[in-house]
Design an enzyme around this catalytic site. Structure first.
Site, PDB file in Angstrom:
ATOM      1  N   HIS A  67       0.770  -1.142  -0.079  1.00 56.48           N
ATOM      2  CA  HIS A  67      -0.178  -0.103  -0.103  1.00 56.48           C
ATOM      3  C   HIS A  67       1.145   1.492  -0.119  1.00 56.48           C
ATOM      4  CE1 HIS A  67       0.457  -0.045   4.568  1.00 56.48           C
ATOM      5  NE2 HIS A  67       0.465   1.016   4.154  1.00 56.48           N
ATOM      6  N   ASP A 115       0.029  -7.771   1.697  1.00 53.96           N
ATOM      7  CA  ASP A 115       0.323  -6.562   1.881  1.00 53.96           C
ATOM      8  C   ASP A 115       1.884  -6.225   1.709  1.00 53.96           C
ATOM      9  OD1 ASP A 115       0.566  -3.559   1.701  1.00 53.96           O
ATOM     10  OD2 ASP A 115       0.012  -3.490   3.900  1.00 53.96           O
ATOM     11  N   SER A 208       4.578   2.673   8.173  1.00 51.81           N
ATOM     12  CA  SER A 208       4.186   1.690   7.350  1.00 51.81           C
ATOM     13  C   SER A 208       5.396   0.915   6.413  1.00 51.81           C
ATOM     14  CB  SER A 208       3.188   2.090   6.246  1.00 51.81           C
ATOM     15  OG  SER A 208       1.836   2.111   6.860  1.00 51.81           O
TER      16      SER A 208
END
Length: 277
Positions: A67, A115, A208
């Site tokens: 992402h 992910d 992230s």
């Protein structure tokens, strides 16, 4: 509803433009890492601004979260290796354009499964004290295991941390993490829930894609994926994608690349994502 319950509001831990920063004042809650004590840490940047963490796995490859890369941003992306301070790169760092982006073919931005993203560098890292790859864990961490995260994520209203911060975390029992008080069935077997130590500490936006590092011999066991809207909410603990479950795919991609390298289908990487399925 499918096999798992609705995740509800979901926070992708990317930094926000300044106009949106009030939405999520948060901190990583750890402390500054000793400079270059984590020589595998990488900053993924767009337009010269830090967006996500990543881990150096090979002289030409880094691992991050799928992402983290939005459609149309590949040409503007840079990978900075050997970094400690965002403000002072110095001779210890190297910066590379991205040659190819290889998201896991099963990445689902609705459920956040798979992910993972491998980025091939346009060039080769010169290895040394400040730039060194990290290996992949052979087995996943057990519930109660102590692991660590590091990143340049937001520090409350103070913006991105100017220096690399680190945080100890404790892995949660997946059954507890999936019960109705926590993620209520939204956690797949390929995900790892954890809680910051001490309680109340947590990764923040900008963290992230950073590696979840576990074991006596430090190795990547996961990649930071998402959290709840309040990153310090003990009932919506942070979640990483397990790399152990994808070790064969990672190793194959490092050897052969991907057949159709392209950014994943991510539209708005800087905003909260409402997820329902």
């Amino acid at each position: 509803m499918g096999a798992r319950g609705c995740l509800g509001p979901l926070l992708l831990l990317l930094p926000l433009p300044s106009a949106w920063a009030w939405l999520q004042p948060s901190i990583i809650g750890g402390h500054e890492a000793k400079p270059h004590s984590r020589p595998y840490m990488v900053s993924l940047q767009f337009g010269g601004v830090h967006a996500c963490g990543a881990a150096l796995l090979h002289r030409r490859w880094v691992l991050t979260a799928a992402h983290c890369l939005a459609r149309g941003t590949l040409a503007n992306g840079r990978v900075v290796v050997g970094l400690h301070s965002l403000r002072d790169r110095g001779a210890a760092t190297q910066t590379f354009p991205i040659r190819a982006a290889c998201p896991h073919p099963g990445y689902d931005r609705g459920t956040m499964e798979n992910d993972l993203l491998l980025l091939q560098l346009e060039g080769t890292v010169t290895l040394g004290r400040t730039r060194r790859p990290i290996g992949l864990a052979g087995r996943g961490p057990a519930a109660g295991a102590t692991c660590s995260l590091a990143g340049w994520g937001l520090r409350g209203r103070g913006g991105l941390s100017p220096t690399l911060q680190e945080l100890e975390v404790k892995v949660m029992d997946p059954r507890m993490c999936n019960n109705s008080r926590f993620w209520d069935g939204g956690i797949a077997p390929t995900m790892i829930c954890f809680q910051g130590q001490p309680r109340g500490s947590a990764p923040a936006k900008g963290d992230s894609g950073g590696p979840l590092v576990c074991g006596e011999r430090a190795a990547v066991a996961g990649v930071m994926s998402f959290s709840g809207p309040d990153v310090t909410d003990p009932f919506k603990p942070p979640v990483a994608t397990s790399t152990v479950r994808y070790k064969k795919w990672i190793q194959k991609t490092l050897r052969r690349g991907c057949k159709s390298p392209q950014p994943p289908e991510t539209e708005h990487p800087f905003l909260f994502t409402q997820v329902g399925f």
